[in-house]
Design a protein around this motif. Structure first.
Motif, PDB file in Angstrom:
ATOM      1  N   ALA A 779       0.594  -1.308  -0.150  1.00  0.00           N
ATOM      2  CA  ALA A 779       0.031   0.070  -0.300  1.00  0.00           C
ATOM      3  C   ALA A 779       0.482   1.034   0.284  1.00  0.00           C
ATOM      4  O   ALA A 779       2.076   0.656   0.775  1.00  0.00           O
ATOM      5  CB  ALA A 779      -1.156  -0.031   1.790  1.00  0.00           C
ATOM      6  N   ILE A 780      -0.225   2.085  -0.306  1.00  0.00           N
ATOM      7  CA  ILE A 780       1.305   3.711  -0.256  1.00  0.00           C
ATOM      8  C   ILE A 780       0.558   4.672   0.576  1.00  0.00           C
ATOM      9  O   ILE A 780      -1.168   4.742   0.679  1.00  0.00           O
ATOM     10  CB  ILE A 780       0.805   4.076  -1.341  1.00  0.00           C
ATOM     11  N   LEU A 781       0.833   5.040   2.323  1.00  0.00           N
ATOM     12  CA  LEU A 781       0.937   6.043   2.633  1.00  0.00           C
ATOM     13  C   LEU A 781       1.545   7.299   2.299  1.00  0.00           C
ATOM     14  O   LEU A 781       2.313   7.298   2.312  1.00  0.00           O
ATOM     15  CB  LEU A 781       0.943   4.850   4.159  1.00  0.00           C
ATOM     16  N   ASN A 782       0.099   8.421   2.913  1.00  0.00           N
ATOM     17  CA  ASN A 782       0.701   9.585   3.374  1.00  0.00           C
ATOM     18  C   ASN A 782       1.763   9.732   4.536  1.00  0.00           C
ATOM     19  O   ASN A 782       1.059   9.031   5.317  1.00  0.00           O
ATOM     20  CB  ASN A 782      -0.160  10.614   2.837  1.00  0.00           C
ATOM     21  N   HIS A 783       2.138  11.351   4.805  1.00  0.00           N
ATOM     22  CA  HIS A 783       2.761  11.102   5.738  1.00  0.00           C
ATOM     23  C   HIS A 783       2.295  11.398   7.242  1.00  0.00           C
ATOM     24  O   HIS A 783       2.855  11.827   7.998  1.00  0.00           O
ATOM     25  CB  HIS A 783       3.241  13.012   5.514  1.00  0.00           C
ATOM     26  N   GLN A 784       1.175  11.120   7.351  1.00  0.00           N
ATOM     27  CA  GLN A 784       0.343  11.194   7.994  1.00  0.00           C
ATOM     28  C   GLN A 784       0.105   9.584   8.616  1.00  0.00           C
ATOM     29  O   GLN A 784      -0.742   8.743   9.543  1.00  0.00           O
ATOM     30  CB  GLN A 784      -1.747  11.628   8.360  1.00  0.00           C
ATOM     31  N   GLY A 785       0.485   8.377   7.516  1.00  0.00           N
ATOM     32  CA  GLY A 785       0.150   7.340   7.859  1.00  0.00           C
ATOM     33  C   GLY A 785      -1.422   6.602   7.532  1.00  0.00           C
ATOM     34  O   GLY A 785      -1.214   5.566   7.186  1.00  0.00           O
ATOM     35  N   VAL A 786      -1.887   7.271   6.856  1.00  0.00           N
ATOM     36  CA  VAL A 786      -3.265   7.026   6.333  1.00  0.00           C
ATOM     37  C   VAL A 786      -2.721   6.422   4.433  1.00  0.00           C
ATOM     38  O   VAL A 786      -2.110   7.250   3.666  1.00  0.00           O
ATOM     39  CB  VAL A 786      -4.093   7.904   5.503  1.00  0.00           C
ATOM     40  N   ILE A 787      -3.325   5.520   4.644  1.00  0.00           N
ATOM     41  CA  ILE A 787      -2.935   4.510   2.697  1.00  0.00           C
ATOM     42  C   ILE A 787      -4.052   4.988   1.572  1.00  0.00           C
ATOM     43  O   ILE A 787      -5.376   5.776   2.837  1.00  0.00           O
ATOM     44  CB  ILE A 787      -4.037   3.063   2.929  1.00  0.00           C
ATOM     45  N   VAL A 788      -3.508   6.116   1.352  1.00  0.00           N
ATOM     46  CA  VAL A 788      -4.326   6.474   0.298  1.00  0.00           C
ATOM     47  C   VAL A 788      -4.608   5.588  -1.045  1.00  0.00           C
ATOM     48  O   VAL A 788      -4.837   5.749  -2.172  1.00  0.00           O
ATOM     49  CB  VAL A 788      -3.361   7.500  -0.668  1.00  0.00           C
ATOM     50  N   LYS A 789      -3.388   4.808  -0.784  1.00  0.00           N
ATOM     51  CA  LYS A 789      -3.997   3.400  -2.023  1.00  0.00           C
ATOM     52  C   LYS A 789      -3.694   2.239  -1.850  1.00  0.00           C
ATOM     53  O   LYS A 789      -2.076   1.738  -1.751  1.00  0.00           O
ATOM     54  CB  LYS A 789      -2.730   4.064  -3.742  1.00  0.00           C
ATOM     55  N   ARG A 790      -3.966   1.357  -2.871  1.00  0.00           N
ATOM     56  CA  ARG A 790      -3.224  -0.264  -2.019  1.00  0.00           C
ATOM     57  C   ARG A 790      -3.189  -1.007  -4.101  1.00  0.00           C
ATOM     58  O   ARG A 790      -3.888  -1.064  -4.727  1.00  0.00           O
ATOM     59  CB  ARG A 790      -4.838  -0.886  -1.566  1.00  0.00           C
ATOM     60  N   ARG A 804       4.181  -1.377 -10.043  1.00  0.00           N
ATOM     61  CA  ARG A 804       3.331  -0.408 -10.091  1.00  0.00           C
ATOM     62  C   ARG A 804       2.240   0.819  -9.210  1.00  0.00           C
ATOM     63  O   ARG A 804       1.614   0.713  -9.242  1.00  0.00           O
ATOM     64  CB  ARG A 804       3.159  -0.512 -11.892  1.00  0.00           C
ATOM     65  N   TRP A 805       2.683   1.685  -8.966  1.00  0.00           N
ATOM     66  CA  TRP A 805       2.320   2.982  -8.546  1.00  0.00           C
ATOM     67  C   TRP A 805       2.352   3.961  -9.772  1.00  0.00           C
ATOM     68  O   TRP A 805       3.032   4.960 -10.237  1.00  0.00           O
ATOM     69  CB  TRP A 805       2.593   3.201  -7.426  1.00  0.00           C
ATOM     70  N   ASP A 806       1.491   4.518 -10.071  1.00  0.00           N
ATOM     71  CA  ASP A 806       0.772   5.547 -10.860  1.00  0.00           C
ATOM     72  C   ASP A 806       0.548   7.318 -10.459  1.00  0.00           C
ATOM     73  O   ASP A 806      -0.080   7.983 -10.683  1.00  0.00           O
ATOM     74  CB  ASP A 806      -0.400   5.624 -12.283  1.00  0.00           C
ATOM     75  N   GLY A 807       0.958   7.378  -9.662  1.00  0.00           N
ATOM     76  CA  GLY A 807       0.425   8.355  -8.195  1.00  0.00           C
ATOM     77  C   GLY A 807      -0.700   8.715  -8.092  1.00  0.00           C
ATOM     78  O   GLY A 807      -1.818   9.483  -7.913  1.00  0.00           O
ATOM     79  N   ASP A 808      -1.493   7.857  -7.923  1.00  0.00           N
ATOM     80  CA  ASP A 808      -3.417   7.629  -8.188  1.00  0.00           C
ATOM     81  C   ASP A 808      -4.229   7.259  -6.591  1.00  0.00           C
ATOM     82  O   ASP A 808      -2.737   6.998  -6.320  1.00  0.00           O
ATOM     83  CB  ASP A 808      -4.090   7.225  -9.134  1.00  0.00           C
ATOM     84  N   ALA A 817       1.383  16.229  -4.485  1.00  0.00           N
ATOM     85  CA  ALA A 817       3.089  16.149  -5.069  1.00  0.00           C
ATOM     86  C   ALA A 817       3.393  16.172  -3.343  1.00  0.00           C
ATOM     87  O   ALA A 817       2.227  17.058  -1.616  1.00  0.00           O
ATOM     88  CB  ALA A 817       3.149  17.382  -5.003  1.00  0.00           C
ATOM     89  N   GLY A 818       4.197  15.237  -2.541  1.00  0.00           N
ATOM     90  CA  GLY A 818       5.075  15.471  -1.663  1.00  0.00           C
ATOM     91  C   GLY A 818       5.381  13.673  -1.605  1.00  0.00           C
ATOM     92  O   GLY A 818       5.572  12.880  -1.810  1.00  0.00           O
ATOM     93  N   TYR A 819       5.839  13.736   0.140  1.00  0.00           N
ATOM     94  CA  TYR A 819       6.430  12.911   0.561  1.00  0.00           C
ATOM     95  C   TYR A 819       5.386  11.250   0.842  1.00  0.00           C
ATOM     96  O   TYR A 819       3.874  11.890   1.562  1.00  0.00           O
ATOM     97  CB  TYR A 819       8.065  12.408   1.932  1.00  0.00           C
ATOM     98  N   TYR A 820       5.968  10.113   0.494  1.00  0.00           N
ATOM     99  CA  TYR A 820       4.885   9.224   0.737  1.00  0.00           C
ATOM    100  C   TYR A 820       6.003   7.909   0.904  1.00  0.00           C
ATOM    101  O   TYR A 820       7.061   7.967   1.081  1.00  0.00           O
ATOM    102  CB  TYR A 820       4.242   8.460  -0.813  1.00  0.00           C
ATOM    103  N   VAL A 821       4.915   6.716   1.440  1.00  0.00           N
ATOM    104  CA  VAL A 821       5.349   5.856   1.941  1.00  0.00           C
ATOM    105  C   VAL A 821       4.780   4.339   1.075  1.00  0.00           C
ATOM    106  O   VAL A 821       3.853   4.259   1.633  1.00  0.00           O
ATOM    107  CB  VAL A 821       6.141   5.074   3.414  1.00  0.00           C
ATOM    108  N   VAL A 822       5.928   3.916   0.639  1.00  0.00           N
ATOM    109  CA  VAL A 822       5.897   2.682   0.409  1.00  0.00           C
ATOM    110  C   VAL A 822       5.586   0.885   1.812  1.00  0.00           C
ATOM    111  O   VAL A 822       7.129   1.709   1.612  1.00  0.00           O
ATOM    112  CB  VAL A 822       6.492   1.923  -0.743  1.00  0.00           C
ATOM    113  N   TRP A 823       4.737   0.633   1.748  1.00  0.00           N
ATOM    114  CA  TRP A 823       4.327  -0.426   3.141  1.00  0.00           C
ATOM    115  C   TRP A 823       3.710  -1.650   1.993  1.00  0.00           C
ATOM    116  O   TRP A 823       3.554  -1.383   1.519  1.00  0.00           O
ATOM    117  CB  TRP A 823       3.613   0.235   3.800  1.00  0.00           C
ATOM    118  N   PHE A 824       5.319  -2.186   2.518  1.00  0.00           N
ATOM    119  CA  PHE A 824       4.995  -3.737   1.742  1.00  0.00           C
ATOM    120  C   PHE A 824       5.798  -4.586   2.437  1.00  0.00           C
ATOM    121  O   PHE A 824       5.989  -4.509   3.506  1.00  0.00           O
ATOM    122  CB  PHE A 824       6.947  -4.036   0.629  1.00  0.00           C
ATOM    123  N   GLU A 825       4.226  -5.463   3.013  1.00  0.00           N
ATOM    124  CA  GLU A 825       4.560  -6.574   3.939  1.00  0.00           C
ATOM    125  C   GLU A 825       3.991  -7.774   3.049  1.00  0.00           C
ATOM    126  O   GLU A 825       3.625  -8.212   2.071  1.00  0.00           O
ATOM    127  CB  GLU A 825       3.187  -6.525   5.163  1.00  0.00           C
TER     128      GLU A 825
END
Length: 845
Positions: A779-790, A804-808, A817-825
């Motif tokens: 999943a993709i998490l924003n800077h607050q730790g909220v999942i924005v994209k699975r 692949r993530w297309d930024g959606d 625009a900004g920082y995000y985290v790729v969470w890979f479990e």
């Protein structure tokens, strides 16, 4: 001696008195021919006077008496007749050489039964038609008068007067019309040495006429000399005036001849036409009113006239346009095999001595003119009556195999005119392939089209024998040929197989090269299907060397020119165990799908799989000729098209059709052996080997993880990944591990990207693990730790790959625009969990 001939002919009576001779030297009338030196005139009788040696003697004179004829003669034997001493008196004979084969009638006096009998002779065959009373002439000295009568309709009567009493006794009567013409009358004596001068003849009287001519002339034969001249041969001489009448002949579409000439024999007329005959076409012609010399007029006679000038057929002049190999279950066609020929040329051909073959049997055609643009049904001689129209029945008609066969048509010189190598796949319809439907050629103007130019008939009857095909369509061949396969023929030869029929004339223009360079000594073109070139090399191929062959300027039989086609090959070597391994198995296919087994050549050898066997404990399947290159894959399945349709990642070039042995859904065995029966690899699989995270293993293949690990080791097999489409037929396995050294890592490339930009518009999340078979949540998490994209949820991963993530975002909106985290479990079947966090940045838009 008095010999009288009275001949009734041409409506008047003509009497002939043969010269009367006194005793002395025998001087016969000049019309008598034969053994004159053996006869004399003595006491007013004709006497046999031969040397005292056993033999025969004959005399014959001209006589045409047949109709209402009577023959009388006196014969005297100064002894008792026997089987060695007797005479024949020929009443009718078509030649004067009475001892030779002839046609006629004779009276035999004496012989075994010592009787007077009448015989008919045809050639050398003598048949008794009136059998006189036995021992009628069994006397120490015989004096006999004989009388024979023939009535107009061939009714014969035979009379004899033994002792010259003046009273005739009837020996018998018969009707025989075997012969109705005569040229000679004659006598023949057979004697021993002591009887060579003791047979006498006298009082020979013959009356009668030739058989009156009441029959009109008939045409016995027509002969076409060229397109404007022909002849007719008549049964008898013609009246010259009627023979030169051109209006006595009328030809449909042509009219009456321009000139008519009667030849000197008066039985042949030669005509010249005003308009030429078309080659190969049969014309109805009417003849009438021709008269013979007796004035009999020929009635209207209808015959057929055909001018035929032979043309040399070229390849594809005549096509095989329909095949009916499987007549059951019967639809509406006759339940017998047939094929159809179509003359697509502008010339007629005579099929005499042409050959039809299926490789195991050959049938030879009789004479049959095949006109341009006509269809012909060809079947067995016994089945020809079941069809209507243009039909040719052949003895030894080849049996057409239901599943597929090669049918070849050759001219008398052995040139291949057409050849078809069909298979069940050509039907393109499973139901019709079961039988009762014919295969039809789609486009006759594309004679080189093969599988793509044939399909099952759409006619209600199941086929269209002898007529235009139901699937007729314009389907031109605009594609040049390409190389389909390359085969080494030992170390000093190579065969190139093309995907379609080639034009033989283009072989002189072909340009062929081999890299690493090997000079080509010669090129031959001997394949009956005209799809293979055989090369002779000046130097030998080397093992474990990959050669690249290139072919240019070869044309198919439609004239399409190959600019360039290349293919790699190598010198074949024998395989050792585990040179080729079982690499992937699908044994529980999706609905409508099929099983497959994938082989992988893990060696550096080029290996020929011809006559290799894939087997289970109950059945086996034999592999076709195929060269498996080093480190290449081969998928064996009964329906390559179905595998390709259900698994888009499949590589079609590596799929091969084979009727596999059964692969049970729960557990089974697979054994691979070479052409000598040596075991190369074997696998006993089980459905429990699938990943436990799968909801269903239907349509999911088992993949081999490592080439170097044992085939039968369970840990070396795992379910194909979902991201790989649950199977990778013909391609590298989704779960494959290249070496024993691995790494656990998740990488993000590039770390900064800009969706919608010209470059770096998406981010690739790559992974590579030591142990395959992991299940992942990404999943993709924003800077607050909220999942924005699975990105994925509980997906079964391969050993390596990427996401692949297309930024959606999940709601479809673009992420800011900004920082995000790729969470890979990830987690494994033993419960161990691995978590990876990687930074990614969306640049300003």
């Amino acid at each position: 001696m008095l010999i009288v001939f009275m001949i009734l002919a041409a409506g008047f009576c003509r009497a002939q008195l043969v010269d009367n001779f006194s005793d002395g030297d025998f001087i016969l009338n000049p019309t008598w021919q034969g053994d004159e030196s053996k006869f004399i005139i003595s006491n007013g009788l004709l006497k046999l006077q031969a040397a005292p040696l056993a033999g025969s003697a004959l005399l014959a004179t001209v006589s045409q008496a047949v109709h209402e004829a009577t023959w009388e003669f006196y014969v005297q034997f100064d002894f008792s007749p026997s089987s060695s001493n007797y005479s024949k008196v020929y009443l009718m004979a078509d030649q004067n050489s009475l001892q030779s084969a002839l046609n006629g009638y004779f009276v035999k006096v004496g012989h075994t039964s010592r009787e007077v009998s009448l015989f008919v002779q045809t050639g050398s065959n003598e048949t008794e038609i009136i059998d006189g009373l036995d021992d009628r002439v069994n006397l120490p000295q015989l004096k006999l008068k004989v009388r024979v009568v023939r009535k107009g309709e061939g009714a014969w009567e035979l009379f004899s007067d033994v002792g010259r009493t003046g009273t005739y006794i009837k020996e018998g009567m018969a009707t025989d019309v075997t012969h109705s013409n005569s040229q000679y009358f004659g006598v023949q004596c057979f004697y021993t040495s002591t009887r060579s001068d003791k047979i006498w003849f006298d009082d020979i009287v013959v009356t009668g006429s030739v058989v009156p001519d009441t029959s009109p002339p008939q045409i016995t034969r027509l002969e076409v000399r060229d397109s404007i001249r022909f002849r007719a041969f008549f049964s008898e001489p013609l009246d010259t005036r009627s023979a030169t009448q051109t209006n006595f002949v009328r030809i449909d579409g042509v009219g009456s001849p321009e000139t008519a000439i009667i030849l000197p024999d008066q039985t042949t007329i030669s005509w010249t036409l005003q308009k030429p005959l078309v080659n190969g076409v049969s014309y109805p012609v009417q003849f009438s009113d021709f008269q013979d010399l007796a004035g009999n007029s020929m009635p209207v006679t209808l015959m057929s006239l055909r001018y035929f000038r032979a043309s040399k057929p070229e390849n594809k002049s005549i096509l095989l346009t329909e095949l009916f190999p499987d007549p059951t279950p019967q639809i509406r066609l006759p339940a017998v095999e047939y094929l159809e020929l179509y003359n697509r040329s502008s010339s007629p051909f005579d099929l005499k001595a042409w050959e039809l073959s299926d490789g195991s049997s050959v049938a030879t055609f009789p004479t049959q003119i095949v006109l341009p643009k006509t269809y012909w049904i060809v079947t067995s001689a016994a089945s020809a009556g079941l069809f209507q129209g243009n039909v040719i029945g052949l003895a030894n008609f080849p049996s057409l195999n239901n599943s597929g066969d090669v049918v070849t048509l050759k001219d008398p010189e052995g040139n291949i005119i057409d050849s078809v190598s069909y298979s069940l796949a050509w039907y393109r319809d499973e139901d019709k392939a079961e039988g009762g439907w014919s295969l039809e050629l789609i486009d006759p103007s594309n004679p080189c089209g093969e599988a793509d130019n044939w399909t099952s008939s759409e006619a209600e009857r199941g086929g269209t024998p002898g007529s235009v095909n139901s699937v007729l369509a314009y389907k031109p061949d605009l594609t040049p040929p390409t190389i389909a396969e390359v085969w080494p023929r030992g170390a000093d030869g190579v065969s190139i197989l093309f995907n379609e029929t080639l034009m033989q004339a283009s072989m002189n223009e072909a340009k062929i090269s081999i890299i690493p360079e090997i000079s080509i000594q010669g090129i031959s073109f001997q394949d009956p299907a005209r799809r293979r070139l055989d090369l002779a090399l000046l130097s030998e191929l080397q093992p474990r060397t990959t050669y690249r062959i290139e072919v240019k300027d070869v044309r198919d039989c439609n004239g399409n020119t190959l600019a360039s086609s290349t293919m790699e090959f190598g010198l074949n070597e024998s395989a050792d165990s585990l040179d080729i391994v079982i690499n992937e198995v699908l044994f529980n296919p999706r609905s409508g799908g099929v099983d497959f087994v994938e082989l992988h050549n893990v060696s550096d050898k080029f290996i020929d799989l011809e006559n290799w066997t894939l087997a289970n404990e109950y059945s086996n399947a034999t592999l076709h000729k195929r060269q498996l290159h080093p480190h290449h894959f081969l998928v064996l399945t009964e329906d390559p098209g179905m595998v390709q349709s259900q698994y888009p990642n499949a590589l079609p070039a590596n799929l091969s059709e084979l009727d596999l042995p059964s692969l049970p859904d729960d557990a089974g065995q697979i054994l691979l052996t070479d052409d000598q029966g040596k075991s190369i690899d074997q696998l006993a699989y089980n459905q429990d080997w699938h990943s436990e995270f799968l909801k269903s293993d239907e349509g999911v293949s088992l993949e081999r993880i490592a080439d170097f690990a044992p085939t039968q080791e369970r840990s070396n097999w795992i379910s194909a990944s979902s991201l790989g489409g649950f199977a990778t037929p013909g391609a590298v396995n989704s779960q494959r591990r290249l070496s024993e050294q691995g790494m656990q890592e998740v990488e993000v490339l590039p770390e900064i990207f800009s969706p919608g930009a010209a470059a770096f518009e998406f981010v690739q999340i790559g992974y590579r693990f030591e142990q395959p078979g992991r299940v992942a949540n990404v999943a993709i998490l924003n800077h607050q730790g909220v999942i924005v994209k699975r990105i994925c949820n509980n997906e079964l991963l391969g050993n390596d790959g990427f996401l692949r993530w297309d930024g959606d975002q999940d709601n479809g909106a673009k992420a800011r625009a900004g920082y995000y985290v790729v969470w890979f479990e990830t987690f494994q079947q033993d419960g161990e969990v691995f978590t990876y966090r990687k930074r990614v940045v969306i640049a300003g838009r």
